[in-house]
Design a protein around this motif. Sequence first.
Motif, mmCIF file in Angstrom:
data_model
loop_
_atom_site.group_PDB
_atom_site.id
_atom_site.type_symbol
_atom_site.label_atom_id
_atom_site.label_comp_id
_atom_site.label_asym_id
_atom_site.label_seq_id
_atom_site.Cartn_x
_atom_site.Cartn_y
_atom_site.Cartn_z
ATOM 1 N N LEU A 9 46.879 44.156 45.574
ATOM 2 C CA LEU A 9 45.465 44.259 45.889
ATOM 3 C C LEU A 9 44.678 43.394 44.921
ATOM 4 O O LEU A 9 44.782 43.572 43.710
ATOM 5 C CB LEU A 9 44.977 45.704 45.775
ATOM 6 N N LYS A 18 39.299 49.014 44.666
ATOM 7 C CA LYS A 18 40.741 48.789 44.789
ATOM 8 C C LYS A 18 41.551 49.955 44.226
ATOM 9 O O LYS A 18 42.453 50.465 44.873
ATOM 10 C CB LYS A 18 41.157 47.532 44.006
ATOM 11 N N LEU A 21 41.331 53.038 46.273
ATOM 12 C CA LEU A 21 42.130 52.943 47.495
ATOM 13 C C LEU A 21 43.578 53.328 47.240
ATOM 14 O O LEU A 21 44.179 54.084 48.005
ATOM 15 C CB LEU A 21 42.110 51.505 48.022
ATOM 16 N N CYS A 80 46.354 42.042 49.825
ATOM 17 C CA CYS A 80 45.159 42.641 50.412
ATOM 18 C C CYS A 80 43.955 42.170 49.610
ATOM 19 O O CYS A 80 43.861 42.419 48.413
ATOM 20 C CB CYS A 80 45.224 44.163 50.347
ATOM 21 N N VAL A 82 40.370 42.825 48.897
ATOM 22 C CA VAL A 82 39.469 43.955 49.115
ATOM 23 C C VAL A 82 38.026 43.553 48.815
ATOM 24 O O VAL A 82 37.729 43.072 47.729
ATOM 25 C CB VAL A 82 39.853 45.160 48.219
ATOM 26 N N TYR A 83 37.173 43.736 49.806
ATOM 27 C CA TYR A 83 35.744 43.562 49.564
ATOM 28 C C TYR A 83 35.061 44.874 49.883
ATOM 29 O O TYR A 83 35.699 45.827 50.350
ATOM 30 C CB TYR A 83 35.170 42.406 50.409
ATOM 31 N N SER A 84 33.776 44.925 49.622
ATOM 32 C CA SER A 84 33.041 46.136 49.901
ATOM 33 C C SER A 84 32.097 45.864 51.068
ATOM 34 O O SER A 84 31.322 44.907 51.029
ATOM 35 C CB SER A 84 32.284 46.548 48.639
ATOM 36 N N VAL A 117 40.403 43.593 53.607
ATOM 37 C CA VAL A 117 40.163 45.025 53.585
ATOM 38 C C VAL A 117 38.713 45.297 53.190
ATOM 39 O O VAL A 117 38.305 45.004 52.068
ATOM 40 C CB VAL A 117 41.103 45.721 52.567
ATOM 41 N N ASN A 119 36.321 47.889 52.154
ATOM 42 C CA ASN A 119 36.283 49.288 51.709
ATOM 43 C C ASN A 119 34.842 49.827 51.718
ATOM 44 O O ASN A 119 33.891 49.076 51.885
ATOM 45 C CB ASN A 119 36.895 49.392 50.307
ATOM 46 N N GLU A 147 38.678 47.916 58.190
ATOM 47 C CA GLU A 147 37.611 48.563 57.415
ATOM 48 C C GLU A 147 38.061 49.975 57.105
ATOM 49 O O GLU A 147 38.581 50.670 57.970
ATOM 50 C CB GLU A 147 36.307 48.584 58.214
ATOM 51 N N LEU A 159 45.915 50.945 56.748
ATOM 52 C CA LEU A 159 45.954 49.760 55.890
ATOM 53 C C LEU A 159 47.375 49.530 55.363
ATOM 54 O O LEU A 159 47.896 48.417 55.393
ATOM 55 C CB LEU A 159 44.970 49.959 54.720
#
Length: 181
Positions: A9, A18, A21, A80, A82-84, A117, A119, A147, A159
């Motif tokens: 991640l 992250k 998650l 992965c 990961v963004y928000s 991803v 989040n 998402e 995911l």
Amino acid sequence: KYLDLILLLVIVRTKVGKTSLIMSLVSEEFPDEVPLRAEEITIPADVTPERVPTHIVDYSEAEQSEEQLYQEISKANVICIVYSVNNKKSIEKVTSHWIPLINDRTDKDSRVPLILVGNKSDLVEHSSMETILPIMNQYQDIETCVECSAKNLKNISELFYYAQKAVLHPTGPLYCPEEKE
Ligand code: GTP
Ligand code: MG
């Protein structure tokens, strides 16, 4: 066939969730407090959807050097990003920073599949898909996007399933699993 599968991640920005998650996936509940970086864990084969032992590796900009990040990238079977979903800047960084950085660090012939991803879906009404779809079309290495919310556990197990599937049954044209062995 595959001894292990390594899922990494990476950030787009700090605080996108992250570590949360990973903790949500492992403990099936949202942790109120998390360390900067989760310890590397191995999920045993029998509790994963595709029956493959899977290492999950967290990344923390605060705790790790760039060199360490590059090493993790070179070991990963799937990454992965990961963004928000409630943070536009974090989405911009996917294309301006992370995808080029990962491409620079991986072999052209054996590129790792990427999963976008988004989040914190619990915080927004609208999906980020409108912004994400053009990015997916632009980069063939992106296997899929999802998402999710570490907070209400939405799409967390999905995911994980997508990540395993991206390695074991890739659909992208660039990725050839035989060459990775
Ligand atoms: P760094 O390690 O500093 O890069 O951050 P990180 O990406 O690991 O994020 P972390 O898991 O530390 O979470 C950052 C903050 O976001 C914490 O306050 C979490 O409680 C919160 N958070 C994480 N996931 C979610 C989520 O799905 N929904 C909401 N509402 N908050 C979340
Ligand atoms: Mg963290």
